[in-house]
Write a protein that holds these residues in place. Structure first.
Motif, PDB file in Angstrom:
ATOM      1  N   GLY A 172       0.817  -1.197   0.000  1.00  0.00           N
ATOM      2  CA  GLY A 172       0.000   0.000   0.000  1.00  0.00           C
ATOM      3  C   GLY A 172       0.852   1.249   0.000  1.00  0.00           C
ATOM      4  N   PRO A 173       0.238   2.406   0.263  1.00  0.00           N
ATOM      5  CA  PRO A 173       0.967   3.680   0.188  1.00  0.00           C
ATOM      6  C   PRO A 173       2.172   3.757   1.120  1.00  0.00           C
ATOM      7  N   THR A 174       2.066   3.192   2.321  1.00  0.00           N
ATOM      8  CA  THR A 174       3.189   3.274   3.262  1.00  0.00           C
ATOM      9  C   THR A 174       4.373   2.472   2.748  1.00  0.00           C
ATOM     10  N   ALA A 175       4.115   1.277   2.232  1.00  0.00           N
ATOM     11  CA  ALA A 175       5.199   0.472   1.660  1.00  0.00           C
ATOM     12  C   ALA A 175       5.873   1.216   0.516  1.00  0.00           C
ATOM     13  N   THR A 176       5.077   1.848  -0.321  1.00  0.00           N
ATOM     14  CA  THR A 176       5.637   2.601  -1.445  1.00  0.00           C
ATOM     15  C   THR A 176       6.485   3.763  -0.960  1.00  0.00           C
ATOM     16  N   LYS A 177       5.979   4.498   0.011  1.00  0.00           N
ATOM     17  CA  LYS A 177       6.688   5.665   0.544  1.00  0.00           C
ATOM     18  C   LYS A 177       8.021   5.269   1.159  1.00  0.00           C
ATOM     19  N   LEU A 178       8.044   4.127   1.862  1.00  0.00           N
ATOM     20  CA  LEU A 178       9.265   3.694   2.542  1.00  0.00           C
ATOM     21  C   LEU A 178      10.172   2.851   1.643  1.00  0.00           C
ATOM     22  N   GLY A 179       9.692   2.526   0.459  1.00  0.00           N
ATOM     23  CA  GLY A 179      10.504   1.726  -0.451  1.00  0.00           C
ATOM     24  C   GLY A 179      10.705   0.302   0.012  1.00  0.00           C
ATOM     25  N   LEU A 180       9.671  -0.280   0.651  1.00  0.00           N
ATOM     26  CA  LEU A 180       9.758  -1.634   1.188  1.00  0.00           C
ATOM     27  C   LEU A 180       8.797  -2.550   0.433  1.00  0.00           C
ATOM     28  N   PRO A 181       9.171  -3.811   0.226  1.00  0.00           N
ATOM     29  CA  PRO A 181       8.283  -4.731  -0.489  1.00  0.00           C
ATOM     30  C   PRO A 181       7.030  -5.038   0.317  1.00  0.00           C
ATOM     31  N   GLY A 182       5.886  -5.062  -0.346  1.00  0.00           N
ATOM     32  CA  GLY A 182       4.608  -5.207   0.336  1.00  0.00           C
ATOM     33  C   GLY A 182       4.047  -6.617   0.308  1.00  0.00           C
ATOM     34  N   ILE A 183       3.169  -6.893   1.276  1.00  0.00           N
ATOM     35  CA  ILE A 183       2.455  -8.171   1.387  1.00  0.00           C
ATOM     36  C   ILE A 183       0.977  -7.887   1.135  1.00  0.00           C
ATOM     37  N   SER A 184       0.406  -8.536   0.137  1.00  0.00           N
ATOM     38  CA  SER A 184      -0.978  -8.260  -0.236  1.00  0.00           C
ATOM     39  C   SER A 184      -1.965  -8.919   0.712  1.00  0.00           C
ATOM     40  N   LEU A 239      -5.847  -4.763  16.030  1.00  0.00           N
ATOM     41  CA  LEU A 239      -7.012  -3.973  16.413  1.00  0.00           C
ATOM     42  C   LEU A 239      -6.673  -2.505  16.653  1.00  0.00           C
ATOM     43  N   LEU A 240      -5.465  -2.240  17.101  1.00  0.00           N
ATOM     44  CA  LEU A 240      -5.123  -0.900  17.579  1.00  0.00           C
ATOM     45  C   LEU A 240      -4.197  -0.133  16.643  1.00  0.00           C
ATOM     46  N   LEU A 241      -3.547  -0.812  15.693  1.00  0.00           N
ATOM     47  CA  LEU A 241      -2.587  -0.162  14.802  1.00  0.00           C
ATOM     48  C   LEU A 241      -2.930  -0.463  13.347  1.00  0.00           C
ATOM     49  N   ASP A 242      -2.522   0.424  12.451  1.00  0.00           N
ATOM     50  CA  ASP A 242      -2.614   0.153  11.021  1.00  0.00           C
ATOM     51  C   ASP A 242      -1.413   0.781  10.333  1.00  0.00           C
ATOM     52  N   ASP A 243      -1.265   0.498   9.042  1.00  0.00           N
ATOM     53  CA  ASP A 243      -0.023   0.912   8.383  1.00  0.00           C
ATOM     54  C   ASP A 243       0.083   2.423   8.179  1.00  0.00           C
ATOM     55  N   SER A 244      -1.012   3.150   8.331  1.00  0.00           N
ATOM     56  CA  SER A 244      -0.923   4.615   8.250  1.00  0.00           C
ATOM     57  C   SER A 244      -0.161   5.203   9.428  1.00  0.00           C
ATOM     58  N   MET A 245      -0.014   4.413  10.492  1.00  0.00           N
ATOM     59  CA  MET A 245       0.692   4.869  11.694  1.00  0.00           C
ATOM     60  C   MET A 245       2.185   4.590  11.621  1.00  0.00           C
ATOM     61  N   ILE A 246       2.638   3.904  10.580  1.00  0.00           N
ATOM     62  CA  ILE A 246       4.063   3.622  10.402  1.00  0.00           C
ATOM     63  C   ILE A 246       4.684   4.813   9.673  1.00  0.00           C
ATOM     64  N   LEU A 247       5.416   5.640  10.394  1.00  0.00           N
ATOM     65  CA  LEU A 247       5.923   6.893   9.836  1.00  0.00           C
ATOM     66  C   LEU A 247       7.342   6.788   9.315  1.00  0.00           C
ATOM     67  N   ARG A 248       8.031   5.705   9.693  1.00  0.00           N
ATOM     68  CA  ARG A 248       9.404   5.528   9.233  1.00  0.00           C
ATOM     69  C   ARG A 248       9.707   4.032   9.209  1.00  0.00           C
ATOM     70  N   ASP A 249      10.861   3.682   8.724  1.00  0.00           N
ATOM     71  CA  ASP A 249      11.283   2.280   8.654  1.00  0.00           C
ATOM     72  C   ASP A 249      11.662   1.821  10.061  1.00  0.00           C
TER      73      ASP A 249
END
Length: 404
Positions: A172-184, A239-249
């Protein structure tokens, strides 16, 4: 509440005190001891991360009186001798009740099935290849058939490796922003769909581990409506976290399955509230500091959770009114007990005295220096939470008590 010989003898007011120990519960809330059906205690083979003793002490600190440990160990307990040694060690070193899953296949990664009858008779609660999704459908079908014959559950790590593609974070967008391979999302939901079809045909109790996607919630909802014998768990972090909360690697946010989108997280909460997801399980996964340092690209998957679960869930779900306290306690105790036929999960006369006393108004800061686990890998460190475990009683004995 009066406890005699490890069981609840009486419940009421003004009980005559005949015992040599009294716990003053003024201002506290008594709950049936929490049950976690998905923990990793790392022994044998990985004791630098955790041991049965430290893991069970962490469980008691978190209010858990029963846990179910996963078998991704070294050696994998896929035979009578290794499983017996592990069960004996659970009994001698554990300060809480420790149930044990055995693997479905030899060494977890093969297609060679274990002896389900022998391992169940020895004491395995059920069977799981946690940490590895079963990639071969025929192997899963045969495992379900064998488990059904001995009336044992299958607890499935749901992951199609061909769709993971060496990903380390949600696609998703966070993976793209951080340049990390994503898991669908499909890496989970496609294998879940397969398993639910097989479970329907075999009648096995199929337990879906650490559900993380909205598609998976919908699949389980439809399967339950169709009468499939399926239960499902969700972790506190999903339940409490999602990938929009990952701001850095930050490797503290790396877990498997990964933190998904806000829409997925919302679907998990709804699924928990409407009963599609039966219970909360921490997937407690301790690692050394070295293993959780550096980049998400290379760090280990997983976080610890036993010592923070109740406080976090109470703070973020109960206090704001998303979920009643009674529902949270049932998702952490009564439901897992009923699903896995454990003699636990309720406070009644004659029941084993597994009790958790809660101070619901106490504010604390999540601080790993107070933990019993060897692992300190958590993204929640430093958060202020409301509600804490005051005392944990296991079979009538105090396994943990806060220092006032």
């Amino acid at each position: 509440m009066q406890i005699v010989d490890g069981r609840i003898a009486r419940i009421g007011h003004d009980l005559a005190v005949q015992d040599d120990q009294v716990i003053d519960g003024t201002g506290l809330t008594a709950a049936p001891g929490f049950i976690d059906v998905h923990v990793h205690f790392r022994e044998p083979g990985f004791t630098r991360k955790e041991t049965i003793k430290t893991g069970s002490q962490a469980a008691a600190h978190g209010g858990y009186t029963t846990v179910v440990a996963m078998p991704n160990l070294d050696p994998v307990p896929d035979n009578i001798n290794d499983l017996k040694q592990l069960l004996d060690k659970n009994r001698t070193d554990g300060v809480v009740h420790i149930e044990q899953f055995a693997p479905m296949t030899k060494a977890l990664t093969t297609t060679d099935l274990v002896d389900f009858t022998a391992l169940k008779q020895l004491g395995a609660l059920g069977f799981s290849n946690d940490g590895k999704g079963v990639q071969d459908a025929q192997t899963m079908l045969q495992a379900m058939q064998d488990a059904a014959k001995v009336n044992a559950p299958i607890a499935a790590h749901i992951e199609d490796e061909s769709l993971v593609n060496h990903g380390v974070i949600n696609a998703g967008p966070t993976a793209t922003k951080l340049g990390l391979p994503g898991i669908s999302n499909e890496s989970e939901s496609s294998q879940l769909a397969r398993d639910l079809q097989l479970a329907a045909s075999t009648g096995v109790h199929y337990h879906a581990c650490h559900i993380s996607t909205r598609q998976s919630v919908e699949l389980i909802r439809h399967a339950k409506a169709a009468g499939v014998n399926v239960t499902a768990e969700v972790s506190p972090h999903h339940l409490l976290l999602d990938d929009s909360m990952i701001l850095r690697d930050d490797p503290m946010f790396k877990m498997n399955p990964p933190l998904r989108s806000p829409e997925d997280r919302n679907a998990l909460i709804i699924g928990l509230l409407d009963g599609t997801l039966d219970m909360i399980a921490t997937d407690h996964a301790p690692h050394t500091q070295a293993e959780k340092s550096g980049s998400m690209a290379t760090a280990a998957f997983g976080i610890v959770g036993l010592e923070t679960a109740f406080s976090l869930l109470h703070t973020h779900l109960v206090v704001p009114g998303i979920m009643p306290l009674t529902t949270l306690i049932d998702k952490m105790s009564g439901n897992p007990a009923r699903a896995f036929h454990l003699n636990a999960g309720e406070l009644s006369v004659g029941q084993v005295a597994d009790i958790t006393l809660l101070d619901l108004n106490k504010q604390t800061t999540i601080d790993p220096t107070t933990w019993y686990s060897k692992g300190t890998n958590s993204p929640f460190i430093g958060q202020t939470v409301t509600g804490m475990v005051h005392t944990t009683i296991v079979a009538g004995h105090i396994a943990y008590q806060t220092e006032d």
